[in-house]
Design a protein around this motif. Structure first.
Motif, PDB file in Angstrom:
ATOM      1  N   THR A 126      -8.441   1.163  13.866  1.00 24.62           N
ATOM      2  CA  THR A 126      -8.388   0.243  15.004  1.00 24.62           C
ATOM      3  C   THR A 126      -9.704   0.253  15.767  1.00 24.62           C
ATOM      4  OG1 THR A 126      -5.990   0.516  15.212  1.00 24.62           O
ATOM      5  CG2 THR A 126      -7.172  -0.270  17.165  1.00 24.62           C
ATOM      6  N   VAL A 127     -10.194   1.444  16.080  1.00 25.38           N
ATOM      7  CA  VAL A 127     -11.432   1.567  16.852  1.00 25.38           C
ATOM      8  C   VAL A 127     -12.623   1.005  16.074  1.00 25.38           C
ATOM      9  CG1 VAL A 127     -13.054   3.230  17.878  1.00 25.38           C
ATOM     10  CG2 VAL A 127     -10.582   3.494  18.244  1.00 25.38           C
ATOM     11  N   GLU A 128     -12.700   1.274  14.781  1.00 27.56           N
ATOM     12  CA  GLU A 128     -13.802   0.742  13.972  1.00 27.56           C
ATOM     13  C   GLU A 128     -13.792  -0.788  13.975  1.00 27.56           C
ATOM     14  OE1 GLU A 128     -13.418   2.451  10.077  1.00 27.56           O
ATOM     15  OE2 GLU A 128     -13.864   4.471  10.804  1.00 27.56           O
ATOM     16  N   ASN A 129     -12.632  -1.399  13.841  1.00 26.47           N
ATOM     17  CA  ASN A 129     -12.543  -2.856  13.863  1.00 26.47           C
ATOM     18  C   ASN A 129     -12.877  -3.413  15.240  1.00 26.47           C
ATOM     19  OD1 ASN A 129     -11.769  -3.892  11.170  1.00 26.47           O
ATOM     20  ND2 ASN A 129     -10.106  -2.423  11.422  1.00 26.47           N
ATOM     21  N   LEU A 130     -12.436  -2.738  16.287  1.00 26.91           N
ATOM     22  CA  LEU A 130     -12.761  -3.170  17.642  1.00 26.91           C
ATOM     23  C   LEU A 130     -14.259  -3.069  17.889  1.00 26.91           C
ATOM     24  CD1 LEU A 130     -12.068  -4.089  20.481  1.00 26.91           C
ATOM     25  CD2 LEU A 130     -11.522  -1.698  21.030  1.00 26.91           C
ATOM     26  N   ASP A 131     -14.858  -1.952  17.522  1.00 23.47           N
ATOM     27  CA  ASP A 131     -16.306  -1.775  17.718  1.00 23.47           C
ATOM     28  C   ASP A 131     -17.094  -2.843  16.977  1.00 23.47           C
ATOM     29  OD1 ASP A 131     -15.902   0.394  19.381  1.00 23.47           O
ATOM     30  OD2 ASP A 131     -16.323   1.889  17.823  1.00 23.47           O
ATOM     31  N   TYR A 132     -16.653  -3.176  15.777  1.00 20.65           N
ATOM     32  CA  TYR A 132     -17.328  -4.212  15.004  1.00 20.65           C
ATOM     33  C   TYR A 132     -17.223  -5.561  15.735  1.00 20.65           C
ATOM     34  CZ  TYR A 132     -18.513  -7.443  11.276  1.00 20.65           C
ATOM     35  OH  TYR A 132     -19.093  -8.446  10.547  1.00 20.65           O
ATOM     36  N   ALA A 133     -16.035  -5.913  16.188  1.00 21.01           N
ATOM     37  CA  ALA A 133     -15.832  -7.199  16.872  1.00 21.01           C
ATOM     38  C   ALA A 133     -16.643  -7.273  18.155  1.00 21.01           C
ATOM     39  CB  ALA A 133     -14.347  -7.414  17.156  1.00 21.01           C
TER      40      ALA A 133
ATOM     41  N   THR B  16       0.845  -1.190   0.000  1.00 21.69           N
ATOM     42  CA  THR B  16       0.000   0.000   0.000  1.00 21.69           C
ATOM     43  C   THR B  16       0.884   1.245   0.000  1.00 21.69           C
ATOM     44  OG1 THR B  16      -0.104   0.272   2.412  1.00 21.69           O
ATOM     45  CG2 THR B  16      -1.739  -1.215   1.399  1.00 21.69           C
ATOM     46  N   MET B  17       0.234   2.362  -0.059  1.00 24.58           N
ATOM     47  CA  MET B  17       0.945   3.626   0.113  1.00 24.58           C
ATOM     48  C   MET B  17       1.400   3.714   1.568  1.00 24.58           C
ATOM     49  SD  MET B  17       0.905   5.122  -2.801  1.00 24.58           S
ATOM     50  CE  MET B  17       1.360   6.783  -2.384  1.00 24.58           C
ATOM     51  N   PRO B  18       2.406   4.536   1.861  1.00 26.31           N
ATOM     52  CA  PRO B  18       2.826   4.703   3.253  1.00 26.31           C
ATOM     53  C   PRO B  18       1.680   5.175   4.134  1.00 26.31           C
ATOM     54  CG  PRO B  18       4.459   5.648   1.778  1.00 26.31           C
ATOM     55  CD  PRO B  18       3.271   5.279   0.933  1.00 26.31           C
ATOM     56  N   GLY B  19       1.631   4.636   5.323  1.00 33.04           N
ATOM     57  CA  GLY B  19       0.610   5.012   6.298  1.00 33.04           C
ATOM     58  C   GLY B  19       0.804   4.213   7.568  1.00 33.04           C
ATOM     59  N   PRO B  20      -0.021   4.466   8.563  1.00 31.35           N
ATOM     60  CA  PRO B  20       0.156   3.788   9.849  1.00 31.35           C
ATOM     61  C   PRO B  20      -0.074   2.285   9.755  1.00 31.35           C
ATOM     62  CG  PRO B  20      -1.921   4.963   9.794  1.00 31.35           C
ATOM     63  CD  PRO B  20      -1.186   5.348   8.544  1.00 31.35           C
ATOM     64  N   VAL B  21       0.638   1.548  10.572  1.00 28.11           N
ATOM     65  CA  VAL B  21       0.425   0.106  10.650  1.00 28.11           C
ATOM     66  C   VAL B  21      -0.996  -0.159  11.121  1.00 28.11           C
ATOM     67  CG1 VAL B  21       1.179  -2.029  11.770  1.00 28.11           C
ATOM     68  CG2 VAL B  21       2.866  -0.311  11.102  1.00 28.11           C
ATOM     69  N   ALA B  22      -1.471   0.683  12.033  1.00 25.07           N
ATOM     70  CA  ALA B  22      -2.829   0.551  12.566  1.00 25.07           C
ATOM     71  C   ALA B  22      -3.287   1.928  13.029  1.00 25.07           C
ATOM     72  CB  ALA B  22      -2.857  -0.446  13.721  1.00 25.07           C
ATOM     73  N   GLY B  23      -3.869   2.688  12.107  1.00 23.77           N
ATOM     74  CA  GLY B  23      -4.364   4.014  12.463  1.00 23.77           C
ATOM     75  C   GLY B  23      -5.452   3.938  13.525  1.00 23.77           C
ATOM     76  N   TRP B  24      -5.610   5.017  14.264  1.00 23.49           N
ATOM     77  CA  TRP B  24      -6.539   5.041  15.396  1.00 23.49           C
ATOM     78  C   TRP B  24      -7.982   4.725  14.987  1.00 23.49           C
ATOM     79  CZ3 TRP B  24      -6.363   4.486  20.356  1.00 23.49           C
ATOM     80  CH2 TRP B  24      -7.469   4.800  21.119  1.00 23.49           C
ATOM     81  N   ASN B  25      -8.534   5.470  14.049  1.00 24.79           N
ATOM     82  CA  ASN B  25      -9.931   5.236  13.662  1.00 24.79           C
ATOM     83  C   ASN B  25     -10.128   3.840  13.101  1.00 24.79           C
ATOM     84  OD1 ASN B  25     -10.792   7.756  14.518  1.00 24.79           O
ATOM     85  ND2 ASN B  25     -10.458   8.693  12.523  1.00 24.79           N
TER      86      ASN B  25
END
Length: 183
Positions: A48-55, A37-46
């Motif tokens: 991470t939170v969206e995936n956690l909320d879904y789980a 992918t293009m450079p970016g965070p390994v796990a951006g905050w939003n």
């Protein structure tokens, strides 16, 4: 920012069935951005939170462990790739960007050696920097103590079972100061 190339991963997992069948689910909230992918965070905050909320809709918090990456990615550019366009027969050049894993100690060493300024992204809540080397710009996003602490607080605030991480041995040594002593 684009959310990585595995954007629709959720459909492949029956989290409700998994959550009912096991004692612990480690939600691997990392590799939002990778060498593909293009450079970016390994796990951006939003992200991470969206995936956690879904789980959490399917898995009880008492059996859910948040995956916190303790590594980073280093993107760099190689010489452009030259190839012949099959239709036009013209030689075309395309960028040759790639990336690889980098641990926090090596990221900090790279920043120091090439005078990169480690910065804090307040939206993605992650450490990052760039350097210029051989007339090319290189980007590094990695988990330092502050990045880890943001996610560890999320574990505590949500009352999760705990956290899991990939990969030990490359982490910022200061992360250990945040964790309770388990002697």
């Amino acid at each position: 920012m684009r959310s990585g190339f595995y954007e629709d991963w959720r459909g492949a997992y029956d989290l409700a069935a998994i959550g009912q069948s096991v004692d612990l689910v480690c939600l691997m909230t990392y590799d939002q951005n990778t060498r593909w992918t293009m450079p970016g965070p390994v796990a951006g905050w939003n992200w991470t939170v969206e995936n956690l909320d879904y789980a959490l809709k399917f898995v009880p918090k008492e059996t859910l462990s948040l995956g916190i990456p303790v590594y980073g990615y280093h993107w760099y550019a190689g010489a452009p790739i030259r190839r012949e366009d099959p239709e036009t027969k013209k030689v075309v050049e395309s960028p040759n960007a790639t990336g690889d894993y980098i641990g926090a100690p090596n990221a900090e060493l790279l920043a120091k050696e090439y005078k990169g300024t480690i910065q804090w992204d307040p939206d993605d809540r992650t450490a990052w920097f760039y350097i210029n080397r051989d007339q090319m710009r290189e980007w590094v996003f990695f988990t330092d103590k502050r990045t880890f602490e943001e996610r560890y607080k999320l574990v505590q605030e949500r009352g999760l079972e705990g956290f899991c991480s990939w990969v030990l041995g490359e982490e910022d040594p200061a992360i250990w100061e945040l964790l309770p002593d388990r002697k």
